[in-house]
Design an enzyme around this catalytic site. Sequence first.
Site, PDB file in Angstrom:
ATOM      1  N   ASP A 267      -4.015   6.582  -8.772  1.00 29.40           N
ATOM      2  CA  ASP A 267      -3.254   6.815  -7.546  1.00 29.40           C
ATOM      3  C   ASP A 267      -4.205   7.470  -6.537  1.00 29.40           C
ATOM      4  O   ASP A 267      -5.348   7.833  -6.877  1.00 29.40           O
ATOM      5  CB  ASP A 267      -1.996   7.668  -7.810  1.00 29.40           C
ATOM      6  CG  ASP A 267      -0.945   7.459  -6.696  1.00 29.40           C
ATOM      7  OD1 ASP A 267      -1.304   6.947  -5.616  1.00 29.40           O
ATOM      8  OD2 ASP A 267       0.234   7.815  -6.906  1.00 29.40           O
TER       9      ASP A 267
HETATM   10  C1  NOJ Z   1       0.481   7.483  -3.377  1.00 26.97           C
HETATM   11  C2  NOJ Z   1       1.728   7.056  -4.068  1.00 26.97           C
HETATM   12  O1  NOJ Z   1       1.995   7.903  -5.155  1.00 26.97           O
HETATM   13  C3  NOJ Z   1       1.685   5.618  -4.577  1.00 26.97           C
HETATM   14  O2  NOJ Z   1       2.957   5.282  -5.048  1.00 26.97           O
HETATM   15  C4  NOJ Z   1       1.225   4.701  -3.493  1.00 26.97           C
HETATM   16  O3  NOJ Z   1       1.276   3.366  -3.918  1.00 26.97           O
HETATM   17  C5  NOJ Z   1      -0.186   5.114  -3.116  1.00 26.97           C
HETATM   18  N1  NOJ Z   1      -0.139   6.472  -2.578  1.00 26.97           N
HETATM   19  C6  NOJ Z   1      -0.833   4.185  -2.098  1.00 26.97           C
HETATM   20  O4  NOJ Z   1      -0.313   4.374  -0.860  1.00 26.97           O
END
Ligand code: NOJ
Length: 741
Positions: A267
């Site tokens: 993430d």
């Molecule tokens: C953080 C989030 O937790 C995740 O769900 C998301 O896809 C990513 N950022 C990318 O934006």
Amino acid sequence: MKHKEIVELLSEMTIEEKIGQMVQISGDIFLSEDTSRILTGPLHDLHLSKEKVYHVGSVLNIVGAERVKKVQDEYLSKSRLKIPLLFMDDIINGYKIAFPIPIAQGCSWNTKAIKEMTKISAMESSIAGANVNFSPMVDLSRDARWGRMMESIGGEDPLLGEIYAKTIVKAYQGKNLSDIGKIASCVKHIAAYGAVEAGRDYNTVDMSEREFRQYYLPPYKAAIEAGAEMLMTSFNILNGIPSTVNKWLIQEVIRKELGFKGIVISDYGAIKETITHGYSANETEAAKNAINAGVDIDMMSSIYANHLKDLCLENQEIEKKVNESVLRILTLKNKLGLFENPYGNANQTKEKIYLMNSSNLEKAKKLTQETFVLLKNKNHVLPLEKNKKIALIGPYIDNIGITGSWSMFSDRTKNGTILDIFKEKMGSQVLYAKGCEILRQEEINKILSADGLPTVHVENEAQREQDMIVSAIQTAKKADIILLALGEHYRQSGEACSRSNIALPENQIQLINELYILSKPIVLILFNGRPIELNKIEEKLDAILEVWFPGTTGAKAIVEMLFGEENPSGKLTMSFPQNVGQCPVYYNHYNTGRPHHDNLRYVSRYQDIPTESLYPFGYGLSYCDFKYTQIHLNKHKMRKNETITVTVKIENQSDYAGYEVIQLYIQDLYGSVVRPVKELKAFKKEYFKPHEIKYIHFDIDLPMLKFWNEKLEFVAESGEFKVFVGGDSVNVLEDRFELWI
Ligand code: NOJ
């Protein structure tokens, strides 16, 4: 390209080029006229040299055929091997057409509807140039304080999570990823992100392996079995080790046990955060931990870009892992057809024809209606009678902000509001007053300042608030019925939107209290991204229609529903707590040694509120009245290879036609480890004509009775079981049977 050619390509790559494939940055950088920004702009913080920027393998959140082509052209013009970029996006509940937020979609209990929404979303995204979508989010969630409840497709139930995960992955990916309308699915967040302590986003997760396997793992497993191309790690630690560097999780469970062959992406910044967690001592160690755990792509940090090379030079094992990761990434690019056409399916002409087209908008409206949950309908106040005078009151009556916090690409301008649709239907003579703002400015300022935006001062806010209430009362006095549209601000649920107060905002509660004094029926249309605490207002309301954040066609879908042109059929996938102190509250809990019954003292209960949720899992009314009678089991003893058929009689005792979700639950009464009081095992969504009677059947088989025992074996045990069938998880008919193995 043939696999052989990919392997050849890999062998031609320098170590820097390989590592670049494993790095993901924001795509904006390639759109900048001034490339010096690469060194001085946002990427400065990432400490990436210009050379490394032109080695990256993927970018996030660039979408739109023209932008995608521009970025790809700019990148390829400076890339030696011309390996196209992958474009990955957060298209969570639709691209231009915003569909209801995931929590709402789950409440349809209709995989066909979910499939349809996903396919439209995939088609819109694919022609807009997206290759990979960071969806679905299948984190089981039990705590309404957690802001990301709004993204949880299966809510608190592992079976729903499993079924929906499978449906969505298949609908995104189809049979051939390079086909128009298909994109790779990145399932998230591995793992157990929904179990963050106290519902506070990014917080700690600690749970037994049994609990993990029984409840949290099944949706991820189902997504892998459905062929998901990518998984995203979660921000949390899992039993002491950050998920992103958790070898047991990624290598043992995900890759070895579940056989996942695709790409694991971290993430946003999560590899670097392993240092902040207190696990990796420095950036080099973070890189080593992540590559050893099996993370292929580093999203938005420079850990891989700046540290993997030295690690490879020191250790051939790591270089081998890098080669494996790059091969996986190139393979996905190849499946998407990017080596033949680096723009994928991005197509400006098709965008003009397809995006927001009227046939999809019409479909979207119908699908949206399946996600509404009728929570209360005293004296059948709904559907509304057209000849009654209706006062429209509330900040959501004339508001297009109903697409939820992840719909950053959606086309909101074409949203009609509830007020617009009422005017279309009833002429311009509608009674309307805003009544209050969604939030007081002080609350909005907290959100703005956390986003780094300037706060706003409102002159005489208290007086303005009072004036709005007075005007709402005057408007309501002219009407027979009050239609209130209230709820959370869309920025109160979603990522980083955990809340300790999950009731409606104070100013909205005050509005309800003032209108209640008029003694007129009040219908509430509720907009929100999580179960809301309703206990202070519930008894003042005659009807409550839960519409979540319903998306682009929401307003029209709502008005049709209110007037009975459609009939609500949604059922909750998450229990609504009595109040926030009950969180986490979920239906498939254990009995305890002292379950709450009667008004006894030394039992598992709260002194001040009931133990049960306010609205249970599976609950949702209809304009029909469904009566369940006569549960019947074709036998009461079952052997290993046998099934039992359960039948119930259901009668629609109304003049309306409509759908009902019939739910089958089971309880294993005594086990080598204790089993929950109920577990959803099957459901059917059935259409009933007015006054129709149907006999509905379910088959119970052995796999339905299996669980993770004391030794962590997935088995069924001989003994006695209860079986329940009903329209929710509480109001059920029950019988018993025995399993002999
Ligand atoms: C953080 C989030 O937790 C995740 O769900 C998301 O896809 C990513 N950022 C990318 O934006």
